[in-house]
Write a protein that holds these residues in place. Sequence first.
Motif, PDB file in Angstrom:
ATOM      1  N   ALA A  63      11.982 -20.615  13.337  1.00 37.04           N
ATOM      2  CA  ALA A  63      13.091 -19.747  13.732  1.00 37.04           C
ATOM      3  C   ALA A  63      12.609 -18.332  14.007  1.00 37.04           C
ATOM      4  CB  ALA A  63      14.168 -19.741  12.650  1.00 37.04           C
ATOM      5  N   GLN A  64      11.723 -17.818  13.149  1.00 37.72           N
ATOM      6  CA  GLN A  64      11.218 -16.461  13.353  1.00 37.72           C
ATOM      7  C   GLN A  64      10.341 -16.382  14.599  1.00 37.72           C
ATOM      8  OE1 GLN A  64      10.367 -14.232   9.447  1.00 37.72           O
ATOM      9  NE2 GLN A  64      10.216 -16.372   8.816  1.00 37.72           N
ATOM     10  N   ALA A  65       9.508 -17.395  14.796  1.00 39.84           N
ATOM     11  CA  ALA A  65       8.646 -17.403  15.979  1.00 39.84           C
ATOM     12  C   ALA A  65       9.484 -17.453  17.255  1.00 39.84           C
ATOM     13  CB  ALA A  65       7.691 -18.588  15.917  1.00 39.84           C
ATOM     14  N   ARG A  77      19.177  -1.287  23.618  1.00 34.23           N
ATOM     15  CA  ARG A  77      20.620  -1.025  23.714  1.00 34.23           C
ATOM     16  C   ARG A  77      20.980   0.367  23.213  1.00 34.23           C
ATOM     17  NH1 ARG A  77      18.991  -5.823  23.489  1.00 34.23           N
ATOM     18  NH2 ARG A  77      20.151  -7.583  24.381  1.00 34.23           N
ATOM     19  N   GLY A  78      19.960   1.199  22.984  1.00 36.58           N
ATOM     20  CA  GLY A  78      20.209   2.571  22.555  1.00 36.58           C
ATOM     21  C   GLY A  78      20.240   2.765  21.064  1.00 36.58           C
ATOM     22  N   GLY A  79      19.863   1.749  20.294  1.00 32.37           N
ATOM     23  CA  GLY A  79      19.860   1.863  18.836  1.00 32.37           C
ATOM     24  C   GLY A  79      18.480   2.180  18.308  1.00 32.37           C
ATOM     25  N   HIS A  80      18.436   2.821  17.150  1.00 37.38           N
ATOM     26  CA  HIS A  80      17.145   3.273  16.622  1.00 37.38           C
ATOM     27  C   HIS A  80      17.003   2.911  15.149  1.00 37.38           C
ATOM     28  CE1 HIS A  80      16.208   5.248  20.342  1.00 37.38           C
ATOM     29  NE2 HIS A  80      17.329   5.926  20.291  1.00 37.38           N
ATOM     30  N   PHE A  81      16.918   1.618  14.868  1.00 35.00           N
ATOM     31  CA  PHE A  81      16.545   1.159  13.538  1.00 35.00           C
ATOM     32  C   PHE A  81      15.030   1.038  13.474  1.00 35.00           C
ATOM     33  CE2 PHE A  81      20.848  -0.501  14.179  1.00 35.00           C
ATOM     34  CZ  PHE A  81      21.472  -0.100  13.006  1.00 35.00           C
ATOM     35  N   THR A  82      14.507   0.890  12.265  1.00 40.78           N
ATOM     36  CA  THR A  82      13.092   0.600  12.084  1.00 40.78           C
ATOM     37  C   THR A  82      12.965  -0.722  11.347  1.00 40.78           C
ATOM     38  OG1 THR A  82      12.956   1.757   9.962  1.00 40.78           O
ATOM     39  CG2 THR A  82      12.567   3.064  11.962  1.00 40.78           C
ATOM     40  N   ALA A  83      11.756  -1.284  11.314  1.00 35.14           N
ATOM     41  CA  ALA A  83      11.561  -2.595  10.702  1.00 35.14           C
ATOM     42  C   ALA A  83      11.969  -2.606   9.238  1.00 35.14           C
ATOM     43  CB  ALA A  83      10.103  -3.029  10.859  1.00 35.14           C
ATOM     44  N   GLY A  84      11.846  -1.472   8.577  1.00 39.26           N
ATOM     45  CA  GLY A  84      12.232  -1.380   7.171  1.00 39.26           C
ATOM     46  C   GLY A  84      13.724  -1.435   6.943  1.00 39.26           C
ATOM     47  N   PRO A 115       5.237 -16.029   3.371  1.00 44.35           N
ATOM     48  CA  PRO A 115       6.556 -15.639   2.847  1.00 44.35           C
ATOM     49  C   PRO A 115       6.719 -14.131   2.724  1.00 44.35           C
ATOM     50  CG  PRO A 115       5.194 -16.624   1.118  1.00 44.35           C
ATOM     51  CD  PRO A 115       4.478 -16.844   2.402  1.00 44.35           C
ATOM     52  N   ASP A 116       7.819 -13.649   3.226  1.00 40.25           N
ATOM     53  CA  ASP A 116       8.195 -12.238   3.127  1.00 40.25           C
ATOM     54  C   ASP A 116       9.703 -12.222   2.923  1.00 40.25           C
ATOM     55  OD1 ASP A 116       9.039  -9.580   3.639  1.00 40.25           O
ATOM     56  OD2 ASP A 116       7.284  -9.210   4.891  1.00 40.25           O
ATOM     57  N   ALA A 117      10.144 -11.653   1.845  1.00 41.68           N
ATOM     58  CA  ALA A 117      11.570 -11.693   1.503  1.00 41.68           C
ATOM     59  C   ALA A 117      12.446 -11.139   2.617  1.00 41.68           C
ATOM     60  CB  ALA A 117      11.820 -10.927   0.206  1.00 41.68           C
ATOM     61  N   ALA A 118      11.966 -10.120   3.311  1.00 43.95           N
ATOM     62  CA  ALA A 118      12.742  -9.513   4.393  1.00 43.95           C
ATOM     63  C   ALA A 118      12.541 -10.222   5.722  1.00 43.95           C
ATOM     64  CB  ALA A 118      12.381  -8.034   4.544  1.00 43.95           C
ATOM     65  N   GLY A 119      11.583 -11.142   5.794  1.00 45.77           N
ATOM     66  CA  GLY A 119      11.237 -11.795   7.051  1.00 45.77           C
ATOM     67  C   GLY A 119       9.951 -11.224   7.617  1.00 45.77           C
ATOM     68  N   TRP A 120       9.302 -11.991   8.486  1.00 46.04           N
ATOM     69  CA  TRP A 120       8.066 -11.503   9.097  1.00 46.04           C
ATOM     70  C   TRP A 120       8.293 -10.131   9.721  1.00 46.04           C
ATOM     71  CZ3 TRP A 120       6.528 -16.285  12.569  1.00 46.04           C
ATOM     72  CH2 TRP A 120       6.169 -17.357  11.745  1.00 46.04           C
ATOM     73  N   LYS A 121       7.311  -9.268   9.537  1.00 45.62           N
ATOM     74  CA  LYS A 121       7.448  -7.948  10.143  1.00 45.62           C
ATOM     75  C   LYS A 121       7.488  -8.037  11.660  1.00 45.62           C
ATOM     76  CE  LYS A 121       5.735  -3.217  10.120  1.00 45.62           C
ATOM     77  NZ  LYS A 121       4.698  -2.262   9.650  1.00 45.62           N
ATOM     78  N   SER A 122       6.715  -8.965  12.239  1.00 44.65           N
ATOM     79  CA  SER A 122       6.725  -9.101  13.702  1.00 44.65           C
ATOM     80  C   SER A 122       8.106  -9.526  14.199  1.00 44.65           C
ATOM     81  CB  SER A 122       5.670 -10.120  14.137  1.00 44.65           C
ATOM     82  OG  SER A 122       5.865 -11.364  13.481  1.00 44.65           O
ATOM     83  N   GLY A 178       3.556   5.022   5.104  1.00 45.34           N
ATOM     84  CA  GLY A 178       3.759   4.813   6.534  1.00 45.34           C
ATOM     85  C   GLY A 178       5.048   4.075   6.869  1.00 45.34           C
ATOM     86  N   ASP A 179       5.947   4.000   5.899  1.00 39.54           N
ATOM     87  CA  ASP A 179       7.222   3.305   6.095  1.00 39.54           C
ATOM     88  C   ASP A 179       8.274   4.338   6.486  1.00 39.54           C
ATOM     89  OD1 ASP A 179       9.252   1.484   6.121  1.00 39.54           O
ATOM     90  OD2 ASP A 179       9.402   1.278   3.942  1.00 39.54           O
ATOM     91  N   PHE A 180       8.509   4.483   7.789  1.00 36.84           N
ATOM     92  CA  PHE A 180       9.457   5.469   8.295  1.00 36.84           C
ATOM     93  C   PHE A 180      10.804   4.809   8.564  1.00 36.84           C
ATOM     94  CE2 PHE A 180       5.264   7.097   9.524  1.00 36.84           C
ATOM     95  CZ  PHE A 180       5.323   8.362   8.956  1.00 36.84           C
ATOM     96  N   ILE A 181      11.870   5.430   8.082  1.00 35.28           N
ATOM     97  CA  ILE A 181      13.212   4.870   8.167  1.00 35.28           C
ATOM     98  C   ILE A 181      14.126   5.870   8.866  1.00 35.28           C
ATOM     99  CG2 ILE A 181      15.096   3.791   6.882  1.00 35.28           C
ATOM    100  CD1 ILE A 181      12.454   2.396   6.428  1.00 35.28           C
TER     101      ILE A 181
END
Length: 443
Positions: A339-341, A90-97, A71-78, A275-278
């Motif tokens: 669903a995540q997999a 598509r040219g976007g630059h979000f990060t996992a955080g 369980p991860d509230a935000a969803g699996w990091k992978s 190490g959490d870069f946003i």
Amino acid sequence: MLSSRLPKDLSPSPFFAELERAKADVLAECANADALPFIDMTVSSPVKAGLLVDLDDAVDEGRKVFGNWNPDAAGWKSAREAVVEYYRERGGHFTAGQIILTASTSEAYSVLFKTFCDPGDVILTPMPGYPLLDTLAQLEHLECAPYFLKLKRETASSAARSRNDKTPAGKTAKFRFVLDSDSLLAAPEHAKILLLVSPHNPTGHCVSREEWNEAVRFCEENNMILVVDEVFGDYAFSDKVSRTWQYVFGERENVILDLGVPSAIGEGIWDAGGGDFINLPENGPKCPIFWLNGLSKAVGSPQLKLGWMAFYAPRENFEEIRAALEFVEDAYLSVSAPAQALGISLLPKAAAYESKVLDRLQQNWQTLREAFPSKYCPEVLGGWYAVVRLGEDDEELTLRLLREKHVLVQPGFFFDFDEDGWVVMSLLQDPAIFKEAIQRIKQ
């Protein structure tokens, strides 16, 4: 006994009850005919439209983790990193955080409403617009207030058209829907969220940079949250159309390396610690912004129930907002392991799938534009739907088209058009069937 969140009357309206009777009559009439009983121009599911994505390899690849429960509230990091890669392609630059997974876009709305609103607060929604938004707000004890999209007459010449614009030669669009930014000024005091839909369902309007700047400025001045429903974002008909996150982050190349380590600290990348870069531009908008999407449209798989929100917030508010979102998500943990997999496996295939769907959408759009002058068929910049104004009472017209021509469309009143005579059609239908339906409607 029932909650006040629900409508007092849950029975179908007289019109939709009559529409169901008309469907049954047509089905009975055509029971022995070797043909479709009626052509469904309301089809909104790519599965029902025959636009299936191949799930076999994705299931085989993901099966080994279907039984996992991490369980991860935000969803699996992978899985969040797979969404990040989807944007990067598509040219976007979000990060996992900056990614929060949900079980659907509808659930993403619910999470945002719980996080930012109190009972009685107001959501600003587009009119015309999709009626589900009112239902989702009502279920959270919220109210919807409209802002408006209006028809604008264009004066651009054929030569000024975009090179990739698929509008047929000699049919330069002269009418399209635009944001009536002045209508935002009528917002009630308790308005908390401004909702943009781009591409818009059902008009095909896409938010321009000028409209975006006006919406952001309005939210900044009124301490509001900006939410962009971009589930149809990959289905733009012209290179004139931008994804609205490009207006915030630009289109810089290679901002984030594969391992998530920034290649250019100081160029919009914020170190949240550990190490959490946003990706948060220092001089970005002063209001939080959320972009909603999911597998439902990206790979035509609404049955898999995986959506997400990607978000931006000013640096001084980011951690507080992320913690609040994860608090709400943690109470439900509704995103399943399968669903995540499957999302991890399917998102790399999204571009190929979207290209196939876009070919059909543009082919049907050209068929429609060739049949009706732009005065009656405003330009569609993107999405799965188009609207046509046929100049009759839209309830009577919808019923007559079904009974006499065996064509099912949506009446404009269902989407709160402020004028009679509008009907809404899906562009997902098989092109040969779509063409037959348009010929019947013209008759």
